[in-house]
Scaffold this motif. Sequence first.
Motif, short mmCIF file in Angstrom:
data_model
loop_
_atom_site.label_atom_id
_atom_site.label_comp_id
_atom_site.label_asym_id
_atom_site.label_seq_id
_atom_site.Cartn_x
_atom_site.Cartn_y
_atom_site.Cartn_z
N VAL A 282 0.84 -1.20 0.00
CA VAL A 282 0.00 0.00 0.00
C VAL A 282 0.88 1.25 0.00
O VAL A 282 1.75 1.40 0.87
CB VAL A 282 -0.93 0.01 1.23
CG1 VAL A 282 -1.74 1.32 1.29
CG2 VAL A 282 -1.87 -1.18 1.20
N PRO A 283 0.70 2.17 -0.95
CA PRO A 283 1.47 3.42 -0.93
C PRO A 283 1.21 4.20 0.35
O PRO A 283 0.13 4.09 0.95
CB PRO A 283 0.93 4.18 -2.16
CG PRO A 283 0.34 3.12 -3.04
CD PRO A 283 -0.19 2.06 -2.12
N ALA A 284 2.18 4.98 0.76
CA ALA A 284 2.08 5.68 2.04
C ALA A 284 0.84 6.57 2.10
O ALA A 284 0.15 6.64 3.12
CB ALA A 284 3.35 6.50 2.28
N PHE A 285 0.53 7.27 1.00
CA PHE A 285 -0.61 8.18 1.03
C PHE A 285 -1.94 7.45 1.11
O PHE A 285 -2.96 8.04 1.49
CB PHE A 285 -0.60 9.08 -0.22
CG PHE A 285 -1.25 8.46 -1.42
CD1 PHE A 285 -2.61 8.63 -1.65
CD2 PHE A 285 -0.53 7.67 -2.29
CE1 PHE A 285 -3.22 8.05 -2.76
CE2 PHE A 285 -1.12 7.09 -3.39
CZ PHE A 285 -2.47 7.28 -3.62
N ALA A 286 -1.96 6.16 0.73
CA ALA A 286 -3.20 5.40 0.67
C ALA A 286 -3.52 4.67 1.96
O ALA A 286 -4.53 3.99 2.06
CB ALA A 286 -3.14 4.40 -0.49
N ARG A 287 -2.67 4.80 2.98
CA ARG A 287 -2.92 4.11 4.24
C ARG A 287 -4.08 4.76 5.00
O ARG A 287 -4.43 5.92 4.75
CB ARG A 287 -1.66 4.12 5.11
CG ARG A 287 -0.52 3.30 4.55
CD ARG A 287 0.74 3.46 5.40
NE ARG A 287 1.24 4.84 5.34
CZ ARG A 287 2.30 5.27 6.01
NH1 ARG A 287 2.96 4.42 6.81
NH2 ARG A 287 2.70 6.51 5.90
N GLN A 288 -4.64 4.03 5.93
CA GLN A 288 -5.72 4.55 6.75
C GLN A 288 -5.26 5.82 7.46
O GLN A 288 -4.21 5.85 8.09
CB GLN A 288 -6.15 3.50 7.78
CG GLN A 288 -6.93 2.34 7.22
CD GLN A 288 -8.41 2.66 7.06
OE1 GLN A 288 -8.87 3.75 7.37
NE2 GLN A 288 -9.17 1.69 6.57
N GLY A 289 -6.07 6.89 7.37
CA GLY A 289 -5.75 8.14 8.05
C GLY A 289 -4.77 9.02 7.31
O GLY A 289 -4.36 10.05 7.84
N TRP A 290 -4.40 8.65 6.08
CA TRP A 290 -3.43 9.42 5.31
C TRP A 290 -4.01 9.84 3.97
O TRP A 290 -4.98 9.27 3.47
CB TRP A 290 -2.16 8.60 5.07
CG TRP A 290 -1.32 8.41 6.29
CD1 TRP A 290 -1.62 7.64 7.38
CD2 TRP A 290 -0.05 9.02 6.57
NE1 TRP A 290 -0.62 7.72 8.31
CE2 TRP A 290 0.36 8.56 7.85
CE3 TRP A 290 0.77 9.89 5.88
CZ2 TRP A 290 1.56 8.95 8.43
CZ3 TRP A 290 1.97 10.27 6.44
CH2 TRP A 290 2.35 9.81 7.71
N GLY A 291 -3.42 10.86 3.39
CA GLY A 291 -3.71 11.30 2.04
C GLY A 291 -2.41 11.75 1.41
O GLY A 291 -1.33 11.51 1.95
N GLY A 292 -2.49 12.42 0.27
CA GLY A 292 -1.25 12.83 -0.37
C GLY A 292 -1.46 14.00 -1.30
O GLY A 292 -2.59 14.42 -1.57
N VAL A 293 -0.36 14.54 -1.78
CA VAL A 293 -0.38 15.65 -2.72
C VAL A 293 0.78 15.48 -3.69
O VAL A 293 1.85 14.98 -3.32
CB VAL A 293 -0.29 17.00 -1.97
CG1 VAL A 293 1.02 17.11 -1.21
CG2 VAL A 293 -0.46 18.17 -2.91
N VAL A 294 0.56 15.88 -4.95
CA VAL A 294 1.59 15.75 -5.98
C VAL A 294 1.45 16.93 -6.92
O VAL A 294 0.35 17.45 -7.13
CB VAL A 294 1.47 14.40 -6.73
CG1 VAL A 294 0.17 14.32 -7.51
CG2 VAL A 294 2.67 14.18 -7.65
N ALA B 163 3.16 11.99 1.06
CA ALA B 163 2.15 11.41 1.95
C ALA B 163 1.99 12.31 3.18
O ALA B 163 2.98 12.70 3.79
CB ALA B 163 2.54 10.00 2.37
N LEU B 164 0.73 12.62 3.51
CA LEU B 164 0.44 13.52 4.63
C LEU B 164 -0.70 12.95 5.46
O LEU B 164 -1.62 12.32 4.91
CB LEU B 164 0.05 14.91 4.12
CG LEU B 164 1.09 15.65 3.29
CD1 LEU B 164 0.46 16.86 2.62
CD2 LEU B 164 2.26 16.08 4.14
#
Length: 314
Positions: free
Chosen positions: A138-150, A171-172
């Motif tokens: 699972v990519p870091a941004f896709a984990r529970q409680g996380w999102g991401g920006v690019v 990942a944030l």
Amino acid sequence: MKRTLLLFLLVSLPSAAAERLAVRLQHGGSLGAAESQRVLGLTEEVARELTGLDVTQAPEGLLPGRCGAQDACLRAVAAEVKTEHVLVVGVTPKRQGTLDVDVAWVDTVRGSIARRAVAAVPPAALAKELRPVVAGLVPAFARQGWGGVVAPGMARLRVDGRMTEPGEVVALTAGPHEVDLLLPSGEASLTRERIAEGVLLRLEPRPDFVPQPGESRAPRSKGLRTASYVTFSVGALAVAGSLVAGGLSRGALRGVDPCAGYPRTCTSFPEAGPVYERAGRYARTGNVLLGAGAGLIAVGAGLFVFDLVSSQSE
């Protein structure tokens, strides 16, 4: 000299919706329909536990063939689903009643593939064995409680003060973050974004701020506006100082009685002379400050109007 333009509006593409994940099962025809559905259901359940993505039902989720480690095959299988991410699970039954399982995570947007495998899995322990395998993919941004920006292309991001590389998915944790979009042209866009769970925010600059090919954009600096503020403020202080000087001039003459009327009970010249001289100095200082202050106020106002008019004409 290249200057940096601070833009405060971003267009986030796509809209704030969670990335989608589909699960596809490949078993080479070696599993019965009931067993295939059970394995598929277990895998989808594990995916929902470990990710913040929207796990969707893939059309024709049971595939008779197996891709194994063939990237081209995995990408072709993933492309049929039309989701941003696909979890491809290949299952091979062994004679001892166990299962060999290979799992691949395909990012259909970037074309990247990550894979792991586990051998000799008892069917009853499939969910337990799958959980760490899928968690490692699972990519870091896709984990529970996380999102991401690019950011797009060669643009870079500075997130919460940390500079990133072009194309890096940051990942944030879900929640508000300071996100600066830095374009290769030298322009910058500063904003505060609220990152949602399972969302990969793709930031794009507003189209009207992107220079066209061959166009040179030289954004206006804030120097003229700042100069107008400073000049106006100094002028206002000078006017205030003139009022203070006028008050001191009048105050200096208190207690000095003029020689007028009868009887002539007035302050003697030796006493009154220095007092009038001091009051005159205060008065002259006040006049100078008043004139200079009025001039500076006029110049500051003129600079402000000029900057405002020229900014609107661009």
